[in-house]
Design a protein around this motif. Sequence first.
Motif, PDB file in Angstrom:
ATOM      1  N   SER A 168      41.702  55.468  55.139  1.00 17.87           N
ATOM      2  CA  SER A 168      41.312  56.440  56.157  1.00 17.87           C
ATOM      3  C   SER A 168      42.525  56.881  56.981  1.00 17.87           C
ATOM      4  CB  SER A 168      40.242  55.846  57.070  1.00 17.87           C
ATOM      5  OG  SER A 168      39.100  55.490  56.321  1.00 17.87           O
ATOM      6  N   ALA A 169      43.402  55.930  57.299  1.00 15.87           N
ATOM      7  CA  ALA A 169      44.634  56.287  58.013  1.00 15.87           C
ATOM      8  C   ALA A 169      45.505  57.196  57.159  1.00 15.87           C
ATOM      9  CB  ALA A 169      45.398  55.029  58.408  1.00 15.87           C
ATOM     10  N   GLY A 170      45.549  56.939  55.849  1.00 14.49           N
ATOM     11  CA  GLY A 170      46.311  57.800  54.948  1.00 14.49           C
ATOM     12  C   GLY A 170      45.753  59.207  54.892  1.00 14.49           C
ATOM     13  N   VAL A 171      44.430  59.328  54.861  1.00 11.72           N
ATOM     14  CA  VAL A 171      43.800  60.659  54.882  1.00 11.72           C
ATOM     15  C   VAL A 171      44.127  61.362  56.197  1.00 11.72           C
ATOM     16  CG1 VAL A 171      41.585  61.860  54.979  1.00 11.72           C
ATOM     17  CG2 VAL A 171      41.961  60.079  53.265  1.00 11.72           C
ATOM     18  N   GLY A 172      44.052  60.611  57.309  1.00 10.33           N
ATOM     19  CA  GLY A 172      44.398  61.202  58.597  1.00 10.33           C
ATOM     20  C   GLY A 172      45.829  61.689  58.637  1.00 10.33           C
ATOM     21  N   ALA A 173      46.755  60.892  58.114  1.00 12.35           N
ATOM     22  CA  ALA A 173      48.163  61.296  58.068  1.00 12.35           C
ATOM     23  C   ALA A 173      48.333  62.548  57.225  1.00 12.35           C
ATOM     24  CB  ALA A 173      49.019  60.159  57.518  1.00 12.35           C
ATOM     25  N   ALA A 174      47.606  62.628  56.113  1.00  8.97           N
ATOM     26  CA  ALA A 174      47.680  63.807  55.252  1.00  8.97           C
ATOM     27  C   ALA A 174      47.240  65.058  56.004  1.00  8.97           C
ATOM     28  CB  ALA A 174      46.813  63.595  54.011  1.00  8.97           C
ATOM     29  N   LYS A 175      46.168  64.940  56.766  1.00 12.07           N
ATOM     30  CA  LYS A 175      45.677  66.102  57.525  1.00 12.07           C
ATOM     31  C   LYS A 175      46.659  66.513  58.617  1.00 12.07           C
ATOM     32  CE  LYS A 175      40.818  65.317  56.484  1.00 12.07           C
ATOM     33  NZ  LYS A 175      39.439  65.089  56.971  1.00 12.07           N
ATOM     34  N   LEU A 176      47.254  65.532  59.278  1.00  6.15           N
ATOM     35  CA  LEU A 176      48.240  65.844  60.318  1.00  6.15           C
ATOM     36  C   LEU A 176      49.464  66.538  59.720  1.00  6.15           C
ATOM     37  CD1 LEU A 176      48.201  62.486  62.344  1.00  6.15           C
ATOM     38  CD2 LEU A 176      47.084  64.637  62.972  1.00  6.15           C
ATOM     39  N   LEU A 177      49.944  66.023  58.590  1.00  6.34           N
ATOM     40  CA  LEU A 177      51.140  66.599  57.971  1.00  6.34           C
ATOM     41  C   LEU A 177      50.862  67.953  57.346  1.00  6.34           C
ATOM     42  CD1 LEU A 177      52.480  63.274  56.457  1.00  6.34           C
ATOM     43  CD2 LEU A 177      53.613  64.627  58.232  1.00  6.34           C
ATOM     44  N   HIS A 178      49.668  68.134  56.813  1.00  7.72           N
ATOM     45  CA  HIS A 178      49.315  69.446  56.242  1.00  7.72           C
ATOM     46  C   HIS A 178      49.319  70.519  57.316  1.00  7.72           C
ATOM     47  CE1 HIS A 178      46.432  72.593  54.883  1.00  7.72           C
ATOM     48  NE2 HIS A 178      47.134  72.461  53.761  1.00  7.72           N
ATOM     49  N   GLU A 179      48.897  70.157  58.518  1.00  7.88           N
ATOM     50  CA  GLU A 179      48.856  71.126  59.616  1.00  7.88           C
ATOM     51  C   GLU A 179      50.244  71.636  59.982  1.00  7.88           C
ATOM     52  OE1 GLU A 179      46.386  72.611  61.537  1.00  7.88           O
ATOM     53  OE2 GLU A 179      45.133  71.915  59.872  1.00  7.88           O
ATOM     54  N   ILE A 180      51.279  70.839  59.789  1.00  4.72           N
ATOM     55  CA  ILE A 180      52.631  71.241  60.206  1.00  4.72           C
ATOM     56  C   ILE A 180      53.571  71.345  59.001  1.00  4.72           C
ATOM     57  CG2 ILE A 180      52.389  70.346  62.548  1.00  4.72           C
ATOM     58  CD1 ILE A 180      54.428  68.195  60.359  1.00  4.72           C
ATOM     59  N   LYS A 181      53.001  71.527  57.806  1.00  9.10           N
ATOM     60  CA  LYS A 181      53.814  71.503  56.591  1.00  9.10           C
ATOM     61  C   LYS A 181      54.917  72.560  56.597  1.00  9.10           C
ATOM     62  CE  LYS A 181      50.334  74.117  53.913  1.00  9.10           C
ATOM     63  NZ  LYS A 181      51.089  75.383  53.756  1.00  9.10           N
ATOM     64  N   ASP A 182      54.680  73.715  57.222  1.00 15.46           N
ATOM     65  CA  ASP A 182      55.690  74.761  57.234  1.00 15.46           C
ATOM     66  C   ASP A 182      56.919  74.365  58.045  1.00 15.46           C
ATOM     67  OD1 ASP A 182      54.082  76.337  55.667  1.00 15.46           O
ATOM     68  OD2 ASP A 182      53.256  77.486  57.342  1.00 15.46           O
ATOM     69  N   GLN A 183      56.761  73.356  58.916  1.00 16.87           N
ATOM     70  CA  GLN A 183      57.896  72.884  59.720  1.00 16.87           C
ATOM     71  C   GLN A 183      58.698  71.801  59.011  1.00 16.87           C
ATOM     72  OE1 GLN A 183      56.842  71.983  63.894  1.00 16.87           O
ATOM     73  NE2 GLN A 183      54.838  72.880  63.481  1.00 16.87           N
ATOM     74  N   LEU A 184      58.168  71.271  57.918  1.00 17.45           N
ATOM     75  CA  LEU A 184      58.819  70.160  57.232  1.00 17.45           C
ATOM     76  C   LEU A 184      59.951  70.653  56.341  1.00 17.45           C
ATOM     77  CD1 LEU A 184      55.680  68.099  56.112  1.00 17.45           C
ATOM     78  CD2 LEU A 184      57.129  67.716  58.127  1.00 17.45           C
ATOM     79  N   LYS A 185      61.103  70.010  56.444  1.00 19.54           N
ATOM     80  CA  LYS A 185      62.243  70.315  55.571  1.00 19.54           C
ATOM     81  C   LYS A 185      62.290  69.261  54.470  1.00 19.54           C
ATOM     82  CE  LYS A 185      64.833  72.528  59.295  1.00 19.54           C
ATOM     83  NZ  LYS A 185      66.057  72.514  60.139  1.00 19.54           N
ATOM     84  N   GLY A 186      61.335  69.355  53.577  1.00 21.78           N
ATOM     85  CA  GLY A 186      61.185  68.383  52.506  1.00 21.78           C
ATOM     86  C   GLY A 186      59.723  68.127  52.233  1.00 21.78           C
TER      87      GLY A 186
END
Length: 398
Positions: A110-128
């Motif tokens: 569940s924590a992994g799913v939560g992390a995925a949702k958080l990172l998907h929301e800001i994916k355009d800001q990720l350099k990698g």
Amino acid sequence: MPTPDEFLVSANHLLEDLVSLRRKLHQIPEFALDLPQTQQMLLSELEGLGEITLGKSLSSIVLVIRGGSPGPTVLLRADMDALHVQEETNLDFASVNGYMHACGHDLHMSAGVGAAKLLHEIKDQLKGDVAIWFQPGEEGHHGADVMIEEGMLEITGSRPVAAYGLHVFTSLPAGTIACKPGAMMASAGDMNVVLQGSGGHASMPWLSKDPVAPMVEAISSLQTMLNKNFDQFDPVILNVSWIRAGDDSTNNVIPDTASFGATVRTFSAANTEKLHILAPKLINSIAEGFGVTAKIKFSEPTKVLINDEHSVERVSKIAQELVGSAGYVKMENPIAGGEDFASIVHEIPGAFVFLGACPEEIDHTTAPTNHSARAIFDDSVIPLGSALLASLASSHLL
């Protein structure tokens, strides 16, 4: 890029959904490497969050979240499998199929799913990119090694520069984060022994070859052997957890065989190798002295889990931003539990992190521990786990 605090605020908005997911997963525990129901439930949660790759010989899932700009890859890992334990928690959502998430892997997913949702929301800001592993078979089935063999470390096109995983514990207060550099968890393996004698009437043991007496002698002598041959500052644990001989409905029959099994824990590869030499030598000598034979079999042990020093420094900084200095524990000693995340950090630098999940109303010093049929985990810590994982991944991709 969001700060750890900002990730936590966003994660707390997901609390209801993440707790609901955890409790659904808790009711469908599955064992070892084949987890079809668990995999399907996770797939429905991960839909639309990135690229999905399924395992070939196990029910694994790898979610890849591509960043807005090219850069390195960071790996996050959540284990999926349950234990062969009949649950005794009396929770409304307790499992009833003979298996149990008694080690908290339902919270990890569940924590992994939560992390995925958080990172998907800001994916355009990720350099990698971020690769999130949902891994079966942690509980002694080498699921991490299977995923590595299937090429999942290279799933994004480049090996990760760092890897992180977390583990909840009932022996830590809810919301506490703990970590240490160097050895964090032990190498874990099994030793199974069968002593072959020749059965007969218990009133005439001189006409038989009793395997029970040498079994008892071997179990006792193994502890003396550890004490006399291994440095106590590089500990070795060999704990016999089951013995089997004869029929408890009959007391006048000497059995043909006697057997026992032990868990073996070490903190160095050298001691693992040394034990694999000395234990059979001792057992065989005892068996010979009693006129019986012995068969000794070791399982393939997990590696010692070694946390990378620089990765732990990153964990420490982010954890203290999330829970304050009082909520972060710098562990002095490793624990003797085993964990196949060790195989991942053997390949790439990273850190494994402990997250306290003992409910407030239970004393964490006396609470039923992980693997107990009565272990209860506080699932309100799931958003904190999600924010920690998302913060660690994004900190490499600024």
